[in-house]
Design a protein around this motif. Structure first.
Motif, mmCIF file in Angstrom:
data_model
loop_
_atom_site.group_PDB
_atom_site.id
_atom_site.type_symbol
_atom_site.label_atom_id
_atom_site.label_comp_id
_atom_site.label_asym_id
_atom_site.label_seq_id
_atom_site.Cartn_x
_atom_site.Cartn_y
_atom_site.Cartn_z
ATOM 1 N N GLY A 162 0.819 -1.213 0.000
ATOM 2 C CA GLY A 162 0.000 0.000 0.000
ATOM 3 C C GLY A 162 0.849 1.258 0.000
ATOM 4 N N ALA A 163 1.933 1.221 0.746
ATOM 5 C CA ALA A 163 2.824 2.383 0.783
ATOM 6 C C ALA A 163 3.485 2.612 -0.569
ATOM 7 C CB ALA A 163 3.885 2.191 1.862
ATOM 8 N N VAL A 164 3.897 1.541 -1.205
ATOM 9 C CA VAL A 164 4.531 1.658 -2.523
ATOM 10 C C VAL A 164 3.522 2.170 -3.549
ATOM 11 C CG1 VAL A 164 5.546 0.315 -4.404
ATOM 12 C CG2 VAL A 164 6.316 -0.049 -2.069
ATOM 13 N N ALA A 165 2.299 1.668 -3.491
ATOM 14 C CA ALA A 165 1.265 2.126 -4.427
ATOM 15 C C ALA A 165 0.954 3.611 -4.219
ATOM 16 C CB ALA A 165 0.003 1.297 -4.256
ATOM 17 N N GLY A 166 0.896 4.048 -2.974
ATOM 18 C CA GLY A 166 0.654 5.458 -2.690
ATOM 19 C C GLY A 166 1.777 6.344 -3.197
ATOM 20 N N LEU A 167 2.985 5.909 -3.001
ATOM 21 C CA LEU A 167 4.141 6.664 -3.485
ATOM 22 C C LEU A 167 4.135 6.758 -5.009
ATOM 23 C CD1 LEU A 167 6.801 8.093 -2.794
ATOM 24 C CD2 LEU A 167 7.924 5.875 -2.952
ATOM 25 N N ALA A 168 3.791 5.657 -5.658
ATOM 26 C CA ALA A 168 3.738 5.662 -7.123
ATOM 27 C C ALA A 168 2.649 6.604 -7.630
ATOM 28 C CB ALA A 168 3.489 4.245 -7.634
ATOM 29 N N ALA A 169 1.516 6.628 -6.948
ATOM 30 C CA ALA A 169 0.426 7.509 -7.370
ATOM 31 C C ALA A 169 0.818 8.981 -7.237
ATOM 32 C CB ALA A 169 -0.821 7.216 -6.550
ATOM 33 N N VAL A 170 1.462 9.324 -6.147
ATOM 34 C CA VAL A 170 1.882 10.718 -5.935
ATOM 35 C C VAL A 170 2.930 11.120 -6.966
ATOM 36 C CG1 VAL A 170 3.108 12.242 -4.340
ATOM 37 C CG2 VAL A 170 1.301 10.761 -3.496
ATOM 38 N N THR A 171 3.874 10.246 -7.214
ATOM 39 C CA THR A 171 4.931 10.536 -8.184
ATOM 40 C C THR A 171 4.349 10.693 -9.585
ATOM 41 O OG1 THR A 171 6.478 9.268 -6.841
ATOM 42 C CG2 THR A 171 7.130 9.736 -9.098
ATOM 43 N N ALA A 172 3.423 9.816 -9.945
ATOM 44 C CA ALA A 172 2.813 9.886 -11.275
ATOM 45 C C ALA A 172 1.997 11.161 -11.445
ATOM 46 C CB ALA A 172 1.937 8.666 -11.510
ATOM 47 N N LYS A 186 2.461 14.036 -9.997
ATOM 48 C CA LYS A 186 3.374 15.174 -10.143
ATOM 49 C C LYS A 186 3.969 15.213 -11.539
ATOM 50 C CE LYS A 186 4.617 15.815 -5.326
ATOM 51 N NZ LYS A 186 5.687 15.831 -4.337
ATOM 52 N N ALA A 187 4.266 14.058 -12.108
ATOM 53 C CA ALA A 187 4.820 14.000 -13.457
ATOM 54 C C ALA A 187 3.790 14.477 -14.477
ATOM 55 C CB ALA A 187 5.274 12.581 -13.785
ATOM 56 N N VAL A 188 2.545 14.086 -14.289
ATOM 57 C CA VAL A 188 1.481 14.516 -15.201
ATOM 58 C C VAL A 188 1.259 16.013 -15.078
ATOM 59 C CG1 VAL A 188 -0.995 14.353 -15.639
ATOM 60 C CG2 VAL A 188 0.346 12.285 -15.316
ATOM 61 N N ALA A 189 1.295 16.532 -13.865
ATOM 62 C CA ALA A 189 1.101 17.970 -13.660
ATOM 63 C C ALA A 189 2.219 18.760 -14.335
ATOM 64 C CB ALA A 189 1.052 18.283 -12.168
ATOM 65 N N ALA A 190 3.438 18.276 -14.264
ATOM 66 C CA ALA A 190 4.558 18.959 -14.906
ATOM 67 C C ALA A 190 4.412 18.931 -16.420
ATOM 68 C CB ALA A 190 5.873 18.317 -14.491
ATOM 69 N N THR A 191 3.921 17.838 -16.951
ATOM 70 C CA THR A 191 3.725 17.718 -18.393
ATOM 71 C C THR A 191 2.606 18.641 -18.862
ATOM 72 O OG1 THR A 191 4.408 15.421 -18.278
ATOM 73 C CG2 THR A 191 3.255 16.092 -20.256
ATOM 74 N N ASP A 192 1.513 18.718 -18.099
ATOM 75 C CA ASP A 192 0.397 19.582 -18.469
ATOM 76 C C ASP A 192 0.810 21.048 -18.507
ATOM 77 O OD1 ASP A 192 -1.245 17.427 -18.707
ATOM 78 O OD2 ASP A 192 -2.206 17.684 -16.745
ATOM 79 N N THR A 193 1.649 21.466 -17.597
ATOM 80 C CA THR A 193 2.090 22.849 -17.550
ATOM 81 C C THR A 193 2.896 23.197 -18.796
ATOM 82 O OG1 THR A 193 2.202 22.709 -15.160
ATOM 83 C CG2 THR A 193 3.352 24.529 -16.188
ATOM 84 N N GLN A 194 3.741 22.296 -19.216
ATOM 85 C CA GLN A 194 4.557 22.556 -20.394
ATOM 86 C C GLN A 194 3.710 22.613 -21.656
ATOM 87 O OE1 GLN A 194 7.412 19.424 -20.273
ATOM 88 N NE2 GLN A 194 8.607 20.346 -18.635
ATOM 89 N N GLU A 195 2.690 21.786 -21.743
ATOM 90 C CA GLU A 195 1.851 21.769 -22.927
ATOM 91 C C GLU A 195 0.961 23.004 -23.016
ATOM 92 O OE1 GLU A 195 -0.299 18.152 -23.028
ATOM 93 O OE2 GLU A 195 1.451 16.923 -23.388
#
Length: 72
Positions: free
Chosen positions: A25-35, A37-46
Motif C-alpha cells: 500500500g505504501a509503494v502504491a501510494g508513493l507511485a500515485a503521488v509521483t505519477a 506530479k509527473a502529469v502535472a509537470a507535463t500539463d504545464t509545459q503543454e
C-alpha cells in the motif's frame, strides 16, 4: 508438531501477510503521488504552447442560418 508450534507458524504467516499488504500500500501510494506530479509537470509545459487551430468563437454560417430558418 505441537499445537503451539502450529499456532506460532500461523501467526507468523499472518504477520508476514499484513506486513506485505502494508508495504504494498505504501509503494502504491508513493507511485500515485509521483505519477500525478509527473502529469502535472507535463500539463504545464503543454499549456504554454500556442494553439494554432483556435477559433474565435461562435460563427453563424449559411448552413446554420438555413437550419434556424426551418425552426421558425
Amino acid at each position: 508438531m505441537t499445537d503451539n508450534n502450529k499456532k506460532d507458524l500461523k501467526q507468523a504467516g499472518r504477520r508476514q501477510f499484513l506486513k506485505a499488504i502494508t508495504a504494498g500500500g505504501a509503494v502504491a501510494g508513493l507511485a500515485a503521488v509521483t505519477a500525478s506530479k509527473a502529469v502535472a509537470a507535463t500539463d504545464t509545459q503543454e499549456s504554454v504552447r500556442p494553439e494554432t487551430n483556435k477559433q474565435d468563437g461562435y460563427r453563424e454560417t449559411d448552413h446554420v442560418r438555413s437550419y434556424y430558418d426551418t425552426l421558425r
